[in-house]
Write a protein that holds these residues in place. Structure first.
Motif, PDB file in Angstrom:
ATOM      1  N   GLY A 176     -10.189 -21.295 -47.276  1.00 15.37           N
ATOM      2  CA  GLY A 176      -8.827 -21.474 -46.822  1.00 15.37           C
ATOM      3  C   GLY A 176      -8.394 -20.150 -46.228  1.00 15.37           C
ATOM      4  O   GLY A 176      -8.844 -19.091 -46.675  1.00 15.37           O
ATOM      5  N   PHE A 177      -7.543 -20.165 -45.228  1.00 13.72           N
ATOM      6  CA  PHE A 177      -7.136 -18.913 -44.610  1.00 13.72           C
ATOM      7  C   PHE A 177      -5.849 -19.094 -43.828  1.00 13.72           C
ATOM      8  O   PHE A 177      -5.438 -20.221 -43.513  1.00 13.72           O
ATOM      9  N   ALA A 178      -5.197 -17.978 -43.531  1.00 11.23           N
ATOM     10  CA  ALA A 178      -4.006 -17.956 -42.693  1.00 11.23           C
ATOM     11  C   ALA A 178      -4.361 -17.251 -41.395  1.00 11.23           C
ATOM     12  O   ALA A 178      -4.988 -16.187 -41.410  1.00 11.23           O
ATOM     13  N   SER A 179      -4.004 -17.836 -40.274  1.00 10.64           N
ATOM     14  CA  SER A 179      -4.280 -17.205 -38.988  1.00 10.64           C
ATOM     15  C   SER A 179      -3.236 -16.130 -38.697  1.00 10.64           C
ATOM     16  O   SER A 179      -2.203 -16.041 -39.372  1.00 10.64           O
ATOM     17  N   PHE A 237      -4.761 -22.899 -42.906  1.00  5.13           N
ATOM     18  CA  PHE A 237      -5.896 -23.787 -42.683  1.00  5.13           C
ATOM     19  C   PHE A 237      -6.703 -23.974 -43.962  1.00  5.13           C
ATOM     20  O   PHE A 237      -6.843 -23.053 -44.767  1.00  5.13           O
ATOM     21  N   ILE A 238      -7.239 -25.174 -44.097  1.00  2.00           N
ATOM     22  CA  ILE A 238      -8.255 -25.487 -45.103  1.00  2.00           C
ATOM     23  C   ILE A 238      -9.446 -26.045 -44.340  1.00  2.00           C
ATOM     24  O   ILE A 238      -9.275 -26.868 -43.437  1.00  2.00           O
ATOM     25  N   THR A 239     -10.630 -25.605 -44.668  1.00  2.00           N
ATOM     26  CA  THR A 239     -11.787 -26.084 -43.926  1.00  2.00           C
ATOM     27  C   THR A 239     -12.126 -27.527 -44.292  1.00  2.00           C
ATOM     28  O   THR A 239     -11.794 -28.008 -45.374  1.00  2.00           O
ATOM     29  N   HIS A 273      -1.573 -19.438 -51.872  1.00  2.00           N
ATOM     30  CA  HIS A 273      -2.185 -18.118 -51.652  1.00  2.00           C
ATOM     31  C   HIS A 273      -2.091 -17.721 -50.182  1.00  2.00           C
ATOM     32  O   HIS A 273      -1.719 -16.582 -49.855  1.00  2.00           O
ATOM     33  N   GLU A 274      -2.411 -18.643 -49.293  1.00  2.00           N
ATOM     34  CA  GLU A 274      -2.358 -18.325 -47.866  1.00  2.00           C
ATOM     35  C   GLU A 274      -0.918 -18.125 -47.394  1.00  2.00           C
ATOM     36  O   GLU A 274      -0.658 -17.292 -46.523  1.00  2.00           O
ATOM     37  N   LEU A 275       0.007 -18.861 -47.986  1.00  2.66           N
ATOM     38  CA  LEU A 275       1.431 -18.604 -47.717  1.00  2.66           C
ATOM     39  C   LEU A 275       1.796 -17.175 -48.100  1.00  2.66           C
ATOM     40  O   LEU A 275       2.602 -16.523 -47.424  1.00  2.66           O
ATOM     41  N   GLY A 276       1.192 -16.704 -49.190  1.00  2.00           N
ATOM     42  CA  GLY A 276       1.432 -15.336 -49.618  1.00  2.00           C
ATOM     43  C   GLY A 276       1.003 -14.333 -48.568  1.00  2.00           C
ATOM     44  O   GLY A 276       1.714 -13.371 -48.273  1.00  2.00           O
ATOM     45  N   HIS A 277      -0.179 -14.550 -47.984  1.00  2.00           N
ATOM     46  CA  HIS A 277      -0.645 -13.647 -46.927  1.00  2.00           C
ATOM     47  C   HIS A 277       0.352 -13.616 -45.764  1.00  2.00           C
ATOM     48  O   HIS A 277       0.643 -12.554 -45.210  1.00  2.00           O
TER      49      HIS A 277
END
Length: 227
Positions: free
Chosen positions: A69-72, A78-80, A103-107
């Motif tokens: 999962g990641f944040a652009s 995104f989740i793969t 977690h990605e919202l945190g980033h």
């Protein structure tokens, strides 16, 4: 001025490289992703949106197999496909997937993407300056030594970002009524997925903290917030 010129060029090169990388990544994500449509996950995302006064949290599925999962850089989450498919097979619960979104919202909320741009350009300049300095004493080895030192610094900053995003996610999950249990369970599952004999770089070279460290940090936050 002759000394400063290579450093200035390194800053400009680093900034241009970062911008190009962001543009290329955004184009790839646009062409290989679709909005997540899943009743349970969308409901949990709505709960978290209410908790932080957002109208909606939009999540996208990125069509690759690795579990991630990641944040652009532009703030999208995104989740793969590989991660989502494992969720649909029952390997990860909806609440555990929600912890990834948190977690990605945190980033995004903590500005880690913007910080990485500053870090990248700054480290590029330091690498050039340090390489020039070291080369005065160890001819030919300065750039390599400087590059390794910057690698260590980058890994340490990345681990710090991960702990910060974990803490943000914990607070959000608690506020949304989901709790931190799924977050800790997810890290435990990740550790099992790697297996007991999986090769791992030394702690100081890792871009992400080890799972047991992340779980311990979450439990410490829980204890402190409930005290």
């Amino acid at each position: 001025m002759a000394i400063l010129l290579p450093i200035l060029l390194a800053v400009l090169y680093g900034l241009a490289s970062y911008r190009f990388s962001v543009w290329r990544s955004s184009a790839r994500l646009d062409s290989q992703s679709t909005e997540l449509i899943d009743a349970d996950l969308n409901e949990l995302a709505d709960q978290m949106a209410v908790a932080i006064d957002l109208p909606r949290i939009t999540v996208y599925i990125y069509e690759i197999e690795p579990v991630n999962g990641f944040a652009s850089a532009d703030g999208r989450i995104f989740i793969t496909r590989g991660f989502f498919d494992r969720h649909k097979r029952g390997e990860f619960t909806s609440e555990e997937m929600a912890s990834v979104i948190a977690h990605e919202l945190g980033h995004v909320a903590l500005g880690h993407s913007r910080r990485r741009m500053v870090d990248f350009t700054g480290q590029n300049a330091v690498r050039v300056a340090l390489g020039m300095f070291i080369s005065r004493f160890i001819p030919g080895a300065g750039p390599w030594i400087a590059g390794q030192l910057m690698r260590l610094m980058s890994a340490r900053l990345s681990r710090s970002d991960e702990f910060e995003a974990d803490a943000y996610a914990s607070a959000l999950l608690i506020k949304a009524g989901i709790g931190t249990g799924p977050q800790k369970n997810l890290f435990a599952k990740f550790e099992k997925m790697k297996g007991p004999h999986a090769a791992s770089p030394p702690a100081w070279l890792r871009s992400h903290p080890k799972s047991h460290q992340r779980i311990a940090a979450i439990e410490a936050n829980d204890a402190r917030w409930q005290a």
